[in-house]
Design a protein around this motif. Sequence first.
Motif, PDB file in Angstrom:
ATOM      1  N   THR A 286      10.650  -2.691  58.067  1.00 55.10           N
ATOM      2  CA  THR A 286       9.669  -1.614  58.186  1.00 55.10           C
ATOM      3  C   THR A 286       8.416  -1.997  57.410  1.00 55.10           C
ATOM      4  O   THR A 286       8.480  -2.684  56.400  1.00 55.10           O
TER       5      THR A 286
ATOM      6  N   ASP B 106       6.186  -0.749  62.475  1.00 55.56           N
ATOM      7  CA  ASP B 106       4.987  -0.460  61.701  1.00 55.56           C
ATOM      8  C   ASP B 106       4.183   0.651  62.371  1.00 55.56           C
ATOM      9  O   ASP B 106       4.216   0.813  63.603  1.00 55.56           O
TER      10      ASP B 106
ATOM     11  N   LEU C 116       6.384   2.694  64.148  1.00 52.08           N
ATOM     12  CA  LEU C 116       7.159   3.420  63.140  1.00 52.08           C
ATOM     13  C   LEU C 116       6.244   4.331  62.336  1.00 52.08           C
ATOM     14  O   LEU C 116       5.244   3.873  61.777  1.00 52.08           O
TER      15      LEU C 116
ATOM     16  N   ALA D  56       6.928   6.228  59.133  1.00 53.33           N
ATOM     17  CA  ALA D  56       7.969   6.319  58.106  1.00 53.33           C
ATOM     18  C   ALA D  56       8.086   7.712  57.509  1.00 53.33           C
ATOM     19  O   ALA D  56       9.025   7.981  56.752  1.00 53.33           O
TER      20      ALA D  56
ATOM     21  N   ILE E 158      12.047   6.861  62.526  1.00 54.95           N
ATOM     22  CA  ILE E 158      12.902   5.871  61.853  1.00 54.95           C
ATOM     23  C   ILE E 158      14.161   5.634  62.673  1.00 54.95           C
ATOM     24  O   ILE E 158      14.591   4.489  62.876  1.00 54.95           O
TER      25      ILE E 158
ATOM     26  N   ASN F 262      13.523  -2.095  53.851  1.00 50.02           N
ATOM     27  CA  ASN F 262      12.735  -0.870  53.734  1.00 50.02           C
ATOM     28  C   ASN F 262      11.487  -1.188  52.925  1.00 50.02           C
ATOM     29  O   ASN F 262      11.493  -1.146  51.694  1.00 50.02           O
TER      30      ASN F 262
ATOM     31  N   SER G  92      12.091   7.722  53.340  1.00 48.68           N
ATOM     32  CA  SER G  92      12.208   6.735  54.420  1.00 48.68           C
ATOM     33  C   SER G  92      13.273   5.692  54.116  1.00 48.68           C
ATOM     34  O   SER G  92      13.936   5.181  55.020  1.00 48.68           O
TER      35      SER G  92
ATOM     36  N   GLY H 241      16.261   5.244  56.649  1.00 52.44           N
ATOM     37  CA  GLY H 241      16.483   3.939  57.258  1.00 52.44           C
ATOM     38  C   GLY H 241      17.889   3.442  56.989  1.00 52.44           C
ATOM     39  O   GLY H 241      18.576   2.939  57.888  1.00 52.44           O
TER      40      GLY H 241
END
Length: 270
Positions: free
Chosen positions: A12, A38, A63, A65, A71, A90, A121, A125
Motif C-alpha cells: 500500500t 495507491d 487505494l 487507505a 482496502i 502497510n 488502515s 489491511g
Amino acid sequence: MGRVQGKVALVTGGASGIIGLSISTLMAKEGAKVVIADFNEAGAKEAAENIKKQGGEAAGVFLDAGQADSIQAAVDFTIEQYGTVTVLVNNVGLTNLHKDLDVVNLDLEEWDRLMDVNLKSVLLGSRFAIPHMIKAGAGSIINTASMAGFTGDSVRSAYGASKAGVVNLTRYIAAQYGKDHIRCNGVAPGLILTPAAKNNMPQAVLDIFGKFNALPYHGEAEDIGYTVLFLASDESKFITGQTIQVEGGHYIANPSISDFNDYVTKANSN
C-alpha cells in the motif's frame, strides 16, 4: 536475485513517494509478484508497467487507505490477480504540519483522519489479508511506522500517536498469529532524503538533522526498501513483533553529546 521468489506482495502506498516505490521495485526485482495499491491510481499502474519492462511481475490498483471497502478491494484484487497474498506492506502514511500541531492547538478532525489513514488502515489491511495468509500456510506483514512513534516533538502530535499505535499493533498481530506462521514486523524511518525532503527542507535544517546522526550521512529510500525486503524474505524467519529503527543512529545517543563535543573542541583550542 530471488530473495522473495514465489511470494505475492501487496504494497500500500507503493507509488506515492520514493520509499513506497523503492519497496515495490525491490520486491519485484527479487522475485515477488507485486500489487501496488495507491490513491494515485495512474502512478500505481505506471510503476507496475515499469516493473514489467524490467522483467518483473506487477499490477497497480486504486487505494483509499481511509476507506475500509477500498482496502478490502485491494486485497481482493491481489487474490484475483495472483491467487494469494503472502506479503503485506502497510506503507500508507499522512502528515500535516499545518493542522497537526501541539496538543492544545491541533485540529481534532485532522487527528481522526490521521488515525484512520495511518493506524486503522494497518489494522484493516492485516484483518483482510491474514485469512488468505493462513490459507497459504504462511505470511509476512511489514508496517511502516516512524521514529515519531518513539519520541516526542513540538508538533505532529497526531502523527506521532498514530505511529506509536502502529508499533504496538505490530506486536499484537505478531503475538496473535505467530502460530499460524504469520510474522509481523515494522520499520521506523528517520529522516530519509526523498525528493520531498530535499525540495522542502532548507539545507540548514538538513544540517541540524545531520549534526545529531551517529553516521555522517542521511538515509536514502533504498535503506528502507532493503529493510522491508529482508523482513519479507525467509532470511528473517525468526524475527517477529519487532520494529527496526532505520535512522542513522540519530536517536541512540545522549542528546547533549553533539553540543558537548563542540564545547570540548573549543575548550581544547584555547
